[in-house]
Write a protein that holds these residues in place. Structure first.
Motif, PDB file in Angstrom:
ATOM      1  N   PHE A 695     -24.921 -20.739  -3.881  1.00 48.18           N
ATOM      2  CA  PHE A 695     -23.529 -20.590  -4.293  1.00 48.18           C
ATOM      3  C   PHE A 695     -23.375 -21.147  -5.708  1.00 48.18           C
ATOM      4  O   PHE A 695     -23.891 -22.214  -6.029  1.00 48.18           O
ATOM      5  CB  PHE A 695     -22.603 -21.317  -3.327  1.00 48.18           C
ATOM      6  CG  PHE A 695     -22.431 -20.588  -2.022  1.00 48.18           C
ATOM      7  CD1 PHE A 695     -21.359 -19.747  -1.820  1.00 48.18           C
ATOM      8  CD2 PHE A 695     -23.356 -20.737  -0.993  1.00 48.18           C
ATOM      9  CE1 PHE A 695     -21.199 -19.062  -0.632  1.00 48.18           C
ATOM     10  CE2 PHE A 695     -23.209 -20.052   0.200  1.00 48.18           C
ATOM     11  CZ  PHE A 695     -22.123 -19.215   0.380  1.00 48.18           C
ATOM     12  N   GLU A 697     -21.109 -22.504  -8.923  1.00 50.59           N
ATOM     13  CA  GLU A 697     -19.845 -23.093  -9.362  1.00 50.59           C
ATOM     14  C   GLU A 697     -19.105 -22.091 -10.247  1.00 50.59           C
ATOM     15  O   GLU A 697     -19.682 -21.453 -11.119  1.00 50.59           O
ATOM     16  CB  GLU A 697     -20.120 -24.371 -10.149  1.00 50.59           C
ATOM     17  CG  GLU A 697     -18.861 -25.005 -10.728  1.00 50.59           C
ATOM     18  CD  GLU A 697     -19.176 -26.082 -11.744  1.00 50.59           C
ATOM     19  OE1 GLU A 697     -18.235 -26.703 -12.229  1.00 50.59           O
ATOM     20  OE2 GLU A 697     -20.365 -26.278 -12.061  1.00 50.59           O
ATOM     21  N   GLU A 698     -17.816 -21.959  -9.995  1.00 46.18           N
ATOM     22  CA  GLU A 698     -16.994 -21.070 -10.808  1.00 46.18           C
ATOM     23  C   GLU A 698     -15.577 -21.630 -10.841  1.00 46.18           C
ATOM     24  O   GLU A 698     -15.034 -22.035  -9.803  1.00 46.18           O
ATOM     25  CB  GLU A 698     -16.990 -19.655 -10.232  1.00 46.18           C
ATOM     26  CG  GLU A 698     -16.233 -18.658 -11.114  1.00 46.18           C
ATOM     27  CD  GLU A 698     -16.302 -17.256 -10.552  1.00 46.18           C
ATOM     28  OE1 GLU A 698     -16.895 -16.387 -11.216  1.00 46.18           O
ATOM     29  OE2 GLU A 698     -15.768 -17.042  -9.459  1.00 46.18           O
ATOM     30  N   VAL A 702     -16.938 -25.066  -6.015  1.00 42.74           N
ATOM     31  CA  VAL A 702     -17.831 -24.256  -5.187  1.00 42.74           C
ATOM     32  C   VAL A 702     -17.238 -24.250  -3.789  1.00 42.74           C
ATOM     33  O   VAL A 702     -16.959 -25.305  -3.221  1.00 42.74           O
ATOM     34  CB  VAL A 702     -19.264 -24.832  -5.133  1.00 42.74           C
ATOM     35  CG1 VAL A 702     -20.164 -23.922  -4.313  1.00 42.74           C
ATOM     36  CG2 VAL A 702     -19.819 -25.039  -6.525  1.00 42.74           C
ATOM     37  N   LEU A 755     -26.512 -24.742  -3.744  1.00 47.72           N
ATOM     38  CA  LEU A 755     -25.475 -24.434  -4.714  1.00 47.72           C
ATOM     39  C   LEU A 755     -25.961 -24.759  -6.118  1.00 47.72           C
ATOM     40  O   LEU A 755     -26.901 -25.536  -6.311  1.00 47.72           O
ATOM     41  CB  LEU A 755     -24.184 -25.189  -4.398  1.00 47.72           C
ATOM     42  CG  LEU A 755     -24.265 -26.709  -4.233  1.00 47.72           C
ATOM     43  CD1 LEU A 755     -24.063 -27.413  -5.565  1.00 47.72           C
ATOM     44  CD2 LEU A 755     -23.244 -27.182  -3.215  1.00 47.72           C
ATOM     45  N   SER A 862     -16.896 -19.077  -3.226  1.00 52.08           N
ATOM     46  CA  SER A 862     -17.520 -18.833  -4.523  1.00 52.08           C
ATOM     47  C   SER A 862     -18.539 -17.698  -4.427  1.00 52.08           C
ATOM     48  O   SER A 862     -19.201 -17.530  -3.406  1.00 52.08           O
ATOM     49  CB  SER A 862     -18.219 -20.095  -5.010  1.00 52.08           C
ATOM     50  OG  SER A 862     -17.295 -21.143  -5.190  1.00 52.08           O
TER      51      SER A 862
END
Length: 866
Positions: A695, A697-698, A702, A755, A862
């Motif tokens: 996944f 980060e955005e 996350v 992630l 995410s």
């Protein structure tokens, strides 16, 4: 084929005969097979036989089965009491040891009852060739006792296609000219001894309906209630009690219950077969009234209670089938006086048991009794209150679906344990009595935990008005019959199976999905708790998401409605369309109010449009209820009259109240919102398809659904298990079996989530849990969190009913635990969730790296790295 095999093997709620495909012994189909029994030929059912001297309850069931055969075949079936008059095939119904015909079949080795003889409520169904002189073939339903024969009979009714809800939800019975029962024999019996429901909070809906249709809550009405209970394979009932007295209002109530085989009890605060309202009526001879206080008025209370036990005696002096509630709460279901000592309650129970022994002339232990450990009474038990060994200890949930306590001591007590559960409630933080807001997945998780913990004597659920709880009540009763068979796989299959029973296989898959989705949407936050600020308007625009989901569900309902046969119209509206339409409309109401207020802040003319939409939704709410009241020619008038809009505290408003909207002047409305939520109106968002990648980060966070773990490490004899739809979004993850002792993180049982962070961050992890309580009373529930190979950070949460954290958790249908994770570096990491305690139910993980925005559901999942 897999589903059919599963259904046969599990022995759960039977499907109509079309689904069984004649593949199992004593299954029902429309084609003849070798040795099969022709139950209906050319629309004419066979004769039904039951002894003239049989128990009245068995005769009631036989009469209902005769009627059911007529509903399916289209022609009446005969019911006889003299087997010598039987001509041709016959259905024989009776009790082992009581029916001369059944006894002869056993003696002649025509049927084998070794697996059911002497058992509680067990039955066998057997197709027998040449059972008796002049009878070429018979279907024999033999019960170990009277309710065993009853359940074996109603089970066959369900197999031929008569839903338990044929009267209570107007489910039509499909007619078939040919019906066969395959050769062989089957047997079954319940795993939970006492199983039933509680009609409660029954005003204004159920009460006004009953007074209009039956002249009151009387024996004419209860005949339908008793039949429903038995068709659901229940045996126990707490009758309606708001200003009512089951034994006092209509003396025929208790007589009819006994005649039909239903065990009667009284609620958690109504001891000794007395309705609490009777105390205030003060009409019983020898009762002088006074305070409901054992310290100051014990003699009058004992006289009152003795009258309750005497009144449920049969003419021969034995007690009718009852479970006597013991103990005492304060007047009107309140806590007793502050500082009440456990010794007083022990004295009260001892005195009550003496009354039981005096009236029956037998030791009190020979009369079934239950002591409900409800609210503060549980605290007394925890502090060492002594309970007679033969009394059933009835634990309770928190009134919102979380069981408060389960057995950790007295596990070998002869009385055993029970659970009192809720689908409906009046009390804090808010009443919920209008729609079905119960997920069967949540009920399953809690009751599976209860059964695994040794709770197998009594399961009872508060269903409010009965309607509109048809679906979760069916599930509760089916699970109570055999909790072991209700595996996660059976749970997953249940909605479609239940839909097939009500509407046939053609529609079952689509209807099953609707049942699952509407239950989840309505459970996210009960309608009585909704307001314009429940969901986020900006940022993720949750209002647009949830209303879009509902809108899509409305489309699905409409698609089925276009296709479904007209005979299902009334049932479909009650069981499917109404809960979806009513739920969607109230969401639309509050979203429109939210948008109205938002645009009014900018003097934007869109505020006018949304004010009108809100007003229209408020009017539509009443239109939907009116439509319900017109269903089946007005049969269910009043059933949707519960108020639900305009709550300001826990208690209901006297009438629905339109939420306040901001009126602005159209001529002077010139402002415009800079960032308009309407630009994304109903676009919604949801989880990304999971591909097993890390996944990413955005936007500073996350977000990961619990089931999207990269790896899992199970324990010895215990496994991580995904429960679809449980919770507010996608699913939840639990460990099974659910009653296993705590795990040490050193054993390594964990879930792992990969992630990628785009920057260094001091982050905070938000762990979304389905609310659960510490049923062991050990100071809270524990789980662990770690990152990469770092230390396990043990977390504890302890939701206490009526405290602020609990109020928020049950209102939100989620409890969020926040864990700071400082000094995380950019790059790939593995987040680990460690099992410690059972009954920790994980929904979602959200890592906030500085961009998380306020939300109810949590941000959208995410995306995965490319």
């Amino acid at each position: 084929m897999l589903m059919r095999t599963l259904i046969v093997a599990l022995g759960l709620m039977v499907l109509p005969f079309a689904a069984m495909a004649c593949e199992a012994p004593v299954s029902v189909c429309e084609q003849s097979a070798k040795g099969s029994f022709n139950l209906i030929r050319g629309g004419q059912p066979v004769t039904v036989y039951v002894d003239t001297g049989a128990d009245t309850a068995v005769r009631h069931a036989a009469e209902d089965f005769r009627a059911d055969l007529g509903r399916v075949g289209g022609k009446p079936a005969a019911l006889i009491g003299d087997i010598s008059t039987a001509k041709g095939p016959v259905v024989i119904i009776g009790v082992i040891g009581q029916s001369p015909v059944i006894n002869k079949l056993i003696a002649d080795q025509k049927i084998n009852v070794d697996k059911v003889r002497g058992q509680w409520e067990a039955y066998t169904q057997t197709v027998v060739d040449n059972p008796l002189p002049g009878v070429k073939q018979a279907l024999v339903i033999a019960g170990s006792d009277r309710r065993g024969a009853i359940f074996g009979t109603y089970d066959m009714s369900a197999k031929i296609g008569v839903s338990p809800w044929y009267w209570w939800a107007d489910v039509p019975v499909a007619q078939k000219s040919e019906v066969y029962v395959t050769a062989g024999a089957v047997h079954d019996q319940p795993k939970v001894k006492y199983r039933g429901f509680f009609i409660n909070d029954e005003e204004p809906a159920f009460g006004n309906w009953a007074r209009e249709k039956f002249g009151g809550i009387n024996a004419k009405l209860y005949e339908h209630v008793f039949e429903l209970n038995l068709r659901l394979k229940g045996n126990y009932l707490w009758p309606a009690m708001w200003g009512k007295a089951f034994n006092g209002d209509d003396p025929q109530n208790t007589v009819l219950a006994d005649e039909m085989g239903v065990i009667i009890g009284t609620s958690h605060h109504e001891p000794m077969a007395r309705a609490h309202d009777e105390w205030h009526r003060n009409k019983d001879k020898g009762v002088t009234g006074g305070k409901w206080d054992y310290n100051t008025n014990a003699a009058n209370l004992r006289t009152f209670w003795k009258g309750g036990i005497e009144r449920i005696q049969r003419p021969n002096g034995s007690l009718r089938d009852n479970i006597i509630t013991l103990g005492m709460r304060g007047d009107g279901d309140e806590a007793m006086t502050e500082g009440t000592a456990t010794q007083l309650l022990e004295t009260i129970v001892a005195d009550q048991r003496k009354i039981i022994a005096d009236v029956t002339g037998k030791p009190a232990s020979e009369t079934p009794q239950v002591w409900a450990l409800y609210k503060e009474v549980q605290d007394y038990y925890d502090q060492g209150m002594t309970v007679p060994d033969d009394v059933i200890l009835l634990f309770a949930d928190d009134n919102w679906g979380q069981i408060r306590r389960l057995p950790t001591k007295d596990n070998d007590r002869s009385g055993g344990f029970g659970v009192y559960y809720h689908f409906d409630y009046v009390g804090g933080p808010r009443n919920y009595k209008w729609l079905n807001t119960n997920q069967i997945e949540k009920t399953w998780q809690q009751m599976d935990l209860a059964y695994a913990s040794g709770v197998d004597q009594l399961w009872i659920v508060n269903v409010g008005d009965i309607k509109p709880m048809e679906y979760p009540l069916s599930f509760f009763m089916d699970m109570a019959w055999n909790p072991q068979a209700m595996t996660p796989e059976a749970l997953k299959a249940y909605p479609e199976r239940w839909a097939a029973q009500q509407f046939g296989e053609k529609y079952s898959e689509r209807v099953g999905k609707i049942l699952t989705q509407y239950s989840q949407y309505n459970a996210r936050r009960k309608p009585e708790l909704l307001n314009e600020a429940t969901f986020n308007l900006e940022n993720y625009y949750e209002w647009g998401s949830v209303t879009a989901e509902y809108s899509g569900l409305i489309s699905n309902v409409s698609d089925v409605e276009k296709d479904i046969k007209s005979i299902y119209e009334d049932a479909f509206f009650q069981l499917v369309r109404h809960p979806v339409l009513a739920g969607f409309n109230i969401y639309r109401l509050y979203e429109s109010v939210a948008l109205n207020r938002y645009y009014a802040g900018f003097n934007d003319p869109l505020a006018i449009e949304f004010a009108e939409e809100a007003k229209a939704a408020f009017e539509t709410d009443q239109w939907i209820s009116d439509a319900y009241h017109k269903v089946a020619n007005g049969k269910w008038n009043h059933m949707m009259s519960q108020t639900r809009i305009g709550y300001t505290g826990w208690q209901q408003p006297e009438q629905n109240v339109m939420p306040k909207v901001v009126e602005i002047n159209a001529k002077t409305a010139t402002g415009r919102a800079a960032d308009s939520p309407a630009n994304v109106l109903h676009e919604g968002w949801g989880p990304f398809p999971y591909s097993g990648q890390p996944f990413m980060e955005e936007d500073g966070y996350v977000s990961i659904e619990a089931e999207h773990f990269a790896r899992k490490v199970d324990g010895k004899g215990i496994n991580w298990t995904v429960i679809p739809h449980l919770g507010r979004t996608l699913s939840s993850v639990i460990t099974m079996p659910q009653n296993v002792a705590p795990s040490d993180p050193k054993t390594g049982m964990r879930l792992e989530y990969d992630l990628t962070l785009t920057k260094d961050a001091d982050a905070q992890l938000h762990i979304y849990l389905v609310p659960t309580l510490d049923t062991r009373g050990q100071g809270g529930l524990k789980f662990g969190i770690s990152v990469d190979d770092g230390p396990v950070l043990v977390q504890t949460f302890n939701l206490i009913p009526d405290q602020p954290d609990w109020n928020k958790a049950v209102s939100d249908n989620a409890h969020v635990v926040k864990v700071p994770l400082k000094g995380l570096k950019a790059g790939v990491h593995t987040l680990k969730f460690w099992r410690i305690d059972a009954n920790v139910v994980l929904q979602k993980l959200v890592l906030d790296t500085g961009g998380l925005k306020p939300s109810y559901l949590g941000p959208p999942e995410s995306p995965m790295a490319p």
